[in-house]
Motif scaffolding. Structure first.
Motif, mmCIF file in Angstrom:
data_model
loop_
_atom_site.group_PDB
_atom_site.id
_atom_site.type_symbol
_atom_site.label_atom_id
_atom_site.label_comp_id
_atom_site.label_asym_id
_atom_site.label_seq_id
_atom_site.Cartn_x
_atom_site.Cartn_y
_atom_site.Cartn_z
ATOM 1 N N PHE A 226 -15.219 -68.291 2.879
ATOM 2 C CA PHE A 226 -14.433 -67.353 3.665
ATOM 3 C C PHE A 226 -13.278 -66.797 2.849
ATOM 4 O O PHE A 226 -12.995 -65.600 2.863
ATOM 5 N N GLU A 227 -12.601 -67.699 2.099
ATOM 6 C CA GLU A 227 -11.416 -67.252 1.382
ATOM 7 C C GLU A 227 -11.763 -66.294 0.253
ATOM 8 O O GLU A 227 -11.019 -65.359 -0.037
ATOM 9 N N PHE A 228 -12.905 -66.530 -0.404
ATOM 10 C CA PHE A 228 -13.209 -65.710 -1.579
ATOM 11 C C PHE A 228 -14.224 -64.613 -1.314
ATOM 12 O O PHE A 228 -14.669 -63.945 -2.227
ATOM 13 N N CYS A 229 -14.586 -64.420 -0.055
ATOM 14 C CA CYS A 229 -15.463 -63.296 0.233
ATOM 15 C C CYS A 229 -14.599 -62.067 0.475
ATOM 16 O O CYS A 229 -13.384 -62.114 0.357
ATOM 17 N N ARG A 230 -15.230 -60.990 0.877
ATOM 18 C CA ARG A 230 -14.471 -59.742 1.007
ATOM 19 C C ARG A 230 -13.396 -59.852 2.084
ATOM 20 O O ARG A 230 -12.283 -59.367 1.926
ATOM 21 N N ILE A 231 -13.730 -60.489 3.187
ATOM 22 C CA ILE A 231 -12.747 -60.607 4.263
ATOM 23 C C ILE A 231 -11.550 -61.414 3.791
ATOM 24 O O ILE A 231 -10.397 -61.060 4.045
ATOM 25 N N GLY A 232 -11.848 -62.494 3.056
ATOM 26 C CA GLY A 232 -10.763 -63.347 2.583
ATOM 27 C C GLY A 232 -9.828 -62.610 1.647
ATOM 28 O O GLY A 232 -8.607 -62.720 1.762
ATOM 29 N N THR A 233 -10.412 -61.858 0.691
ATOM 30 C CA THR A 233 -9.541 -61.154 -0.242
ATOM 31 C C THR A 233 -8.760 -60.055 0.467
ATOM 32 O O THR A 233 -7.608 -59.767 0.122
ATOM 33 N N THR A 234 -9.369 -59.449 1.469
ATOM 34 C CA THR A 234 -8.631 -58.468 2.256
ATOM 35 C C THR A 234 -7.441 -59.123 2.935
ATOM 36 O O THR A 234 -6.336 -58.580 2.979
ATOM 37 N N LEU A 235 -7.673 -60.334 3.454
ATOM 38 C CA LEU A 235 -6.601 -61.088 4.095
ATOM 39 C C LEU A 235 -5.418 -61.278 3.150
ATOM 40 O O LEU A 235 -4.271 -61.085 3.513
ATOM 41 N N LYS A 236 -5.742 -61.679 1.924
ATOM 42 C CA LYS A 236 -4.672 -61.921 0.967
ATOM 43 C C LYS A 236 -3.917 -60.630 0.672
ATOM 44 O O LYS A 236 -2.695 -60.615 0.537
#
Lengths: 429, 287, 329
Positions: C182-192
């Motif tokens: 989750f953290e390193f997928c697209r959604i995760g990077t968007t979150l960051k």
């Protein structure tokens, strides 16, 4: 970059900086090696150090586990009791220990800290049962005992809590290997109600006060039954206060507003709470007799409320130097005071359970918990450190013959001095 | 109706208790930006050191109070220099060091003084009765000291040079430093002041409700609620926030039993904060 | 530029190696450790690791909720109560409880999202306290202060600790992998990215609030899962295990391990649970060891334990650089 970073709040700042510097990418390699080294090191060292004293009971020593809150908010209740249990164990050993089939066993108590938390109880019990292989445990206190059930019952380990507030899972139909060896909430309430009836015959209606600790649905109806049996009724709804109450003046005001009662009957309390409520009540001009069903001495109430306010307050505590106290208990109290000072709180609940265990073991002539359990359940009377007691409590606790009840000491304030108010007979239906 | 006067008295006394304890925390937070989670244990430590001075050494309570304030204030300076200044602006590490302080002090006090119920000797005895109203002198004194200290602190912040320097720092620390204000000295002073106030509160509460090594835990939550309700950047807001929380805590137990009253009290506080996210009197924070 | 390429490769290589090595060690552990007590501690450690890692997952979105133990308690009580009062199987109630906790987390996340940094932390703290008080006020249903007993166990009754150990280990591995992806997928990077700058994010059309609520949901799902697993392992739960102090423990696991690294909470949980166990025999003095650990890490290791290798390496390279400059001069 700076304004953008500043705008997302200080809290995530460190993490943002590290993402920018790419720490979590580069360091993974070395951190993986270091982490593996640390983990392997822990895994190797821990069993070695933890494996110190796991030898099972040798020929002449009977090791009995003890669950004590050595840290945390419950330590003030458990540490004095544990010290008194140690004195009792030494006394039993001096008297020849426990004799089974001609073999003498000296008691060795093995204390384990349960850190005043349910998790701590589970961990400590696991340690005593799985690591140290113990079959008998004294403690823990009150609702904490519920956490020992899932570990002790499948492994057939007998445990004797040092207090039971009547919360589910302490000593009831779900705990085949739990026994109550001392006068706890129910027995104290019975004794206190009897004293109320004798010393204050005009009191017919009381206000019921208790703490919100999960026992309210269970204990309230039992307390009502106990009082009704003595001809006293509860007027008004139970006054329940939260565990984190700081100022008890609203509670005192509520009690004062409960019209038509002649006394207060407070179940499941500790000294400072009673002290604060009494202080508040006396301040409002209310001087009703106050029955606080707790084993802690009136000195705690006096410390908070003062002697003047503590008049007509009585508790279910042991008074040192009481001439009517049974010889064993007197001896334990004497030694406790000699070692710890004259104002040390005298609980003796662990000592009580320890002596009961000795009685049952010697009657069973066995150290097998299953046999000891069956023997305990077959006994009707038992010798306790406070004199002859009964094995009862079938109806109220829902399990046959798992509860010991003995005469209940009462402590009162008379002419400015804290003295014994006598010993009330107790039988738990 | 007969409940009204005792309830009003309870509200005033409870509010003054909360304001007294929260004042030191709010001061330190506004001026130095330090979220001192250890405020609860410092309050507790003040009570115990006061006990040591007054009962163990046998001094008069007021003298013991004064000495305690001096000791705890010095401890506050030590804390600011070695525990808060190195982590200034870093919330994560400030929380960590505060938790370490909490564990050390609670365990230490529990080992030394935790086996008996102790109370700070009462400052005044006696009960005042006027008509139907009866209040103990102790509660009046608690209320009076709380109100007086609040007034003094507000006067200090607004009228004295050091107070105004504190205000400057709380608004913009860099601009204040550029103006020649010695930020470190003022922060140390704010810490001493904050801890000293906590010590006074600890002694007063120790006399009123008794001492316990864990009394700081309960108080910390109340202090945080008062501080956030008041809003960041406002000292005067502590007064109203304390009143609100005192009112909630004095009235709810009368109608709702047990833990439910605590749950609903917290719910009320959360609703207030959702309606007014910056607290009652706080500055608007930039989005 | 080149640095980021190699680190991406480095990440691909070292992360699987790290976790594979860890998993092998932990899977073989019960063969070497026969003591049920240590297996019990490790079982609980795995559960707390799930909770700690899920807390960190929420923090990468820029929010720092101080109510995580309360959500764990929600998962525990929802599952425990459902299995006790409704008689449903734990295999059903655990995922259901996790989903419900995620739902509550997202519901709370919505109004709380308007609060900034400090206020968000404090209000979530109060929310956590409110949840604990609500548990105490639950009367017979939650068992109040005394706790909920009689929860159905996850596995058939056994006196061995080994089955639960593997169950907990497996659950932790699955959760960690899920949270990592989750953290390193697209959604995760968007979150960051959203956490770094909502101005830039919203200018690209990203709905900031949505992402924060999503992070909250994901984090709360896993901590609810951890709580429910805990309930059906312990069979007795109490509100005192999920109070403010418990939240602070979880926060410590994350901070001491290092909030900037994914492995941070894992390391932090191991260290902070196992060190006090190592010193258990100090009895009343053992809390000082815990405090000592905190002090050592907070003063000496600003990035937490997971940042230790980097610190050591940068110290070495600086040392070497000094030597070189001396020669050049």
């Amino acid at each position: 970059m700076v304004p953008l970073a500043a705008s997302c709040g200080e809290l995530g700042l460190m993490e943002i900086k590290e993402i920018k510097r790419g720490y979590n990418m580069k360091s993974m390699k070395s951190s993986s090696i270091i982490s593996i080294i640390i983990l392997v090191g822990w895994m190797v060292l821990l069993p070695i150090t933890a494996n110190k004293a796991s030898a099972q009971s040798e020929e002449k020593t009977l090791r009995i586990g003890e669950l004590v809150a050595l840290t945390g908010f419950f330590s003030i209740r458990d540490i004095p009791d544990a010290n008194e249990s140690k004195i009792a164990a030494d006394l039993i050993n001096e008297m020849g220990g426990i004799t089974i089939n001609g073999q003498k066993y000296l008691i060795e108590l093995v204390p384990e800290d349960y850190k005043s938390s349910m998790d701590g109880v589970a961990a400590a019990t696991n340690r005593l049962v799985y690591d140290k292989g113990l079959k008998f445990i004294i403690g823990p206190t009150a609702f904490f005992a519920a956490a020992t059930g899932p570990i002790c019952d499948p492994n057939k380990v007998i445990r004797i809590p040092t207090w039971v507030v009547h919360s589910p899972g302490e000593v009831d139909s779900s705990t085949p290997y739990a026994f109550l060896g001392c006068n706890a909430t129910v027995a104290t309430a019975i004794g206190m109600a009897e004293y109320l009836k004798q010393a204050y015959p005009n009191v017919k209606k009381v206000t019921y006060v208790t703490i919100d600790d999960g026992t309210v649905p269970h204990m309230s109806s039992i307390a009502e039954k106990i009082l009704n049996d003595k001809g006293i009724i509860i007027v008004g709804k139970p006054i329940v206060y939260s565990n984190d109450t700081l100022d008890f003046s609203p509670i005192a005001a509520k009690i004062n507003a409960n019209k038509g009662t002649d006394a207060v009957f407070h179940v499941n309390c500790v000294g400072p709470q009673v002290g604060n409520i009494v202080k508040g009540l006396r301040e409002l001009g209310n001087n009703m007799p106050y029955a606080a069903c707790m084993p802690t001495s009136l000195t705690e109430v006096v410390a908070v409320a003062g002697k003047e306010a503590t008049k007509d307050v009585f508790v279910g505590a042991i008074t040192a130097g009481d001439p009517d106290m049974a010889p064993l208990a007197t001896e334990i109290c004497k030694r406790t005071i000699a070692q710890y000072g004259s104002d040390y709180t005298l609980y003796l609940t662990g000592a009580d359970g320890l002596w009961d265990l000795k009685q049952v073991m010697e009657k069973a002539q066995s150290l097998d918990p299953t046999v000891v359990k069956a023997t305990w359940e077959s006994m009707d009377t038992i010798e306790t450190i406070f004199g002859t007691g009964t094995v009862c409590g079938d109806e109220i606790f829902g399990i046959k013959h798992h509860v010991v009840a003995h005469p209940q000491p009462i402590q009162i304030l008379k002419d400015g001095k804290i003295v014994s108010g006598g010993w009330m007979p107790v039988y738990i239906p | 109706m007969e409940q009204l006067v005792p309830t009003l008295t309870n509200i005033l006394v409870l509010s003054s208790m909360y304001i007294l304890v929260a004042l030191g925390f709010v001061l330190l937070f506004n001026v130095a930006g330090i979220l001192n989670f250890a405020h609860g244990v410092i309050y507790m430590l003040g009570g115990y050191i006061g006990f040591a001075f007054s009962v163990v050494c046998g001094l008069n309570q007021w003298l013991a109070l004064l000495l305690t304030v001096i000791v705890i204030a010095s401890f506050g300076v030590f804390l600011e220099r070695f525990c808060f200044r190195p982590f200034a602006g870093d919330f994560n590490r400030t929380v960590t060091i505060c938790i370490a302080i909490i564990v050390i002090l609670e365990t230490g006090v529990n080992i030394i003084g935790g086996t008996k119920i102790l109370t700070f000797p009462a400052f005044v005895e006696g009960i005042l009765r006027i008509g139907h109203v009866s209040v103990s002198h102790e509660r009046i004194v608690t209320f009076a000291i709380g109100a007086a200290l609040l007034g003094i602190i507000i006067w200090f912040i607004n009228r004295t040079k050091w107070g105004q320097q504190m205000q400057a720092i709380s608004q913009d620390i860099e601009a204040a430093a550029l103006q020649g204000i010695n930020v470190h000295r003022i922060s140390a002073f704010a810490s001493a002041l904050g801890c000293g106030l906590a010590a006074i509160a600890g002694c007063l509460m120790g006399a009123y409700i008794g001492l316990s090594p864990f009394m700081g835990d309960f108080m910390l939550v109340k202090v945080l609620i008062v501080a956030i309700l008041a809003g960041v950047g406002s000292i005067g807001g502590v007064f109203f926030a304390g009143l609100v929380l005192g009112a909630i805590d004095a009235i709810l137990p009368l109608f709702i039993s047990g833990a439910a009253s605590s749950a609903i009290a917290v719910a009320i506080v959360i609703v207030i904060l959702l309606i007014r996210p910056q607290g009652l009197f706080g500055h608007e924070m930039e989005m | 530029m080149s640095e980021s390429l190699s680190t991406r490769d480095g990440k691909k290589l070292t992360k699987p190696a790290f976790y594979a090595g860890l998993m092998i060690i932990l899977s073989l552990l019960p063969l070497f450790i026969s003591q049920g007590y240590m297996l019990h501690i490790l079982t609980l450690t795995f559960i707390y690791i799930i909770a700690a890692v899920s807390l960190r997952t929420i923090t990468i979105s820029g929010q720092f909720p101080l109510a995580h133990a309360a959500f764990m308690g929600m998962g525990a009580y929802l599952s425990g109560m459902a299995s006790k009062w409704l008689g449903w199987s734990p295999w059903l109630t655990i995922p259901l409880a996790a989903l419900m906790t995620a739902g509550i987390g997202m519901l709370i996340g919505y109004p709380f999202a308007r609060l900034r940094a400090l206020y968000y932390a404090m209000v979530s703290l109060f929310f956590g306290i409110g949840v604990t008080q609500a548990i105490y006020a639950g009367g017979i249903w939650t068992g109040g202060y005394g706790g909920l007993i009689g929860i159905s166990p996850l596995l058939p009754p056994t006196t061995s600790k080994v089955p639960y150990y593997y169950l907990s280990l497996g659950l932790a591995m699955v959760s960690i992998i899920a949270l990592y992806r989750f953290e390193f997928c697209r959604i995760g990077t968007t979150l960051k990215a959203v956490a770094q700058s909502h101005l830039a994010a919203s200018s690209v059309g990203i709905n900031e609030a949505w992402y924060r609520i999503l992070a909250m949901g994901v984090g709360c799902f896993f901590v609810g899962l951890a709580g429910a697993a805990y309930a059906h392992y312990n069979l007795v739960i109490s509100g005192t295990s999920f109070n403010f102090m418990a939240t602070l423990w979880l926060v410590m696991y994350v901070l001491i391990g290092g909030i900037g690294h994914f492995a941070g909470p894992i390391i932090g949980t191991f260290i902070l649970i196992l060190i006090p166990e190592f010193f258990r025999d100090l009895k009343t003095y053992s809390p000082f060891i815990y405090a000592g650990t905190l002090i050592i890490v907070v003063y000496l290791m600003p990035q937490g334990l997971a940042g230790l290798p980097q610190m050591v390496r940068s110290w070495f390279t600086e040392h070497r650089k000094d030597k070189r400059t001396v020669h050049a001069a």
